[in-house]
Design an enzyme around this catalytic site. Structure first.
Site, PDB file in Angstrom:
ATOM      1  N   VAL A  62      -2.109  -3.861  -5.985  1.00 36.04           N
ATOM      2  CA  VAL A  62      -0.658  -4.016  -6.048  1.00 36.04           C
ATOM      3  C   VAL A  62      -0.177  -4.208  -4.614  1.00 36.04           C
ATOM      4  CG1 VAL A  62       1.533  -2.932  -6.714  1.00 36.04           C
ATOM      5  CG2 VAL A  62      -0.547  -2.491  -8.056  1.00 36.04           C
ATOM      6  N   CYS A  63       0.803  -5.106  -4.451  1.00 32.89           N
ATOM      7  CA  CYS A  63       1.491  -5.224  -3.159  1.00 32.89           C
ATOM      8  C   CYS A  63       0.474  -5.650  -2.090  1.00 32.89           C
ATOM      9  CB  CYS A  63       2.151  -3.881  -2.866  1.00 32.89           C
ATOM     10  SG  CYS A  63       3.415  -3.841  -1.597  1.00 32.89           S
ATOM     11  N   THR A  64       0.521  -5.068  -0.912  1.00 28.51           N
ATOM     12  CA  THR A  64      -0.412  -5.454   0.148  1.00 28.51           C
ATOM     13  C   THR A  64      -1.823  -4.924  -0.093  1.00 28.51           C
ATOM     14  OG1 THR A  64       0.264  -3.541   1.457  1.00 28.51           O
ATOM     15  CG2 THR A  64       1.416  -5.608   1.886  1.00 28.51           C
TER      16      THR A  64
END
Lengths: 211, 211
Positions: free
Chosen positions: B99-101
């Site tokens: 998720v995300c970075t």
């Protein structure tokens, strides 16, 4: 501005983390996770614990209080330590809020008497016993009391609160930072939208067993 | 089926809790939060800790691994303990996810070479350096690698994964239980939708300071 997020054994993690992730990064705020005793507090799945940094009596005057829900709210609606703390802090809060069945806990503390409130769809019919008028809305503002529907609705509530606290632009900034542009792969997120047999099956097993 | 959610100092809480809340209640699954050392692991705000129950070497063969992101992914893209663990477990996972970075961390482990992947919109331009083809999509499946956009996108990813693992009806059940019928009070959740000046302001301060 101090934001207190209540933790208790068996709470639903996303109920607490949704509002936290929208509110905690606001400039000028301090968020504190609080429970009867400081230390790890286990979620409803039994597989995750969040840490309460403070005991209830160490957080006597938060500006905002967030009460998450859980599958067994009766564990807290009969807990004098939590109810007394909620009644005490509510005398000075700017906003008293809940997610999911957290509204039943606020109601048991006598804080929602005569008010409109929402909560998890499977548990809404428990609210009238506390003198509360339930609605199926996702987020309900009634005076300083803000209640959100089940679990994920705490994100919508958090953004709405940021808007009230810090303005639309700050709320949009938070929304963009958490990239909250939801694209659920199904359209079954409310009893009105989900397949009727699925809704009926969940109603049949409610109140839910501990997860 | 074992689901391992990686924690590390400075991770973003909702990145981890979104997938957890959709996956952890699946029948027949065991979710374990894992970190270099067991114990509380502090989130990016500094105000919340989640507890890692196990050390990395105690979880050698999860079926699913979830890697959350954070505002400073370089703290992990240079962390051999995490990268080595990811490479090792990936040899046996059914799904390797982020998720995300978190996708930048998977990429730094060499796991996304030549693949399409997404991540937080502010950090997508870091992916090509690892041989990854970035996209702005919310959830990307490429083989067994599943990446989600920023923070809240982990909920959508989790539901999509539940659908693949247990079928559409189970995924709809989870969606209904977490009442995921999102109603953001603003429409600023992606760089395409948010006001242009707000997007420009965030790009100007990126990479983001520690929150």
């Amino acid at each position: 501005m101090q934001i207190a997020v209540l933790l208790y054994d068996g709470f639903t993690a996303l109920d607490a983390v949704g509002p936290y992730e929208t509110l905690a990064h606001l400039p000028g705020t301090e968020t504190v996770f609080v429970a009867e005793r400081p230390g790890p507090v286990r979620c409803d799945s039994g597989r995750l614990s969040l840490v309460a940094e403070k005991a209830l009596d160490e957080v006597p005057r938060p500006d905002i209080v967030v009460v998450p829900g859980c599958p067994q709210p009766e564990t807290q609606t009969g807990n004098p330590a939590v109810l007394d703390w909620l009644r005490t802090v509510d005398t000075a809060t700017t906003w008293t809020t809940s997610v999911c069945t957290g509204s039943q806990i606020l109601a048991a503390a006598g804080l929602l008497d005569g008010r409109r409130a929402t909560g998890h769809w499977l548990y809404l019919d428990r609210l009238p016993a506390y003198g509360v008028r339930p609605t199926g809305e996702r987020v309900v503002f009634d005076g300083k009391y803000v209640t959100a529907a089940g679990v994920s609705a705490g994100i919508d509530m958090g953004l709405a609160l940021v808007g009230r606290l810090a303005g639309d632009e700050q709320a949009q900034t938070v929304q963009l930072m958490i990239e909250y542009d939801p694209r659920p792969p199904y359209d079954a997120g409310s009893p009105e939208k989900a397949p009727a047999d699925l809704v009926a099956r969940l109603r049949a097993v409610s109140p839910l067993p501990s997860r």
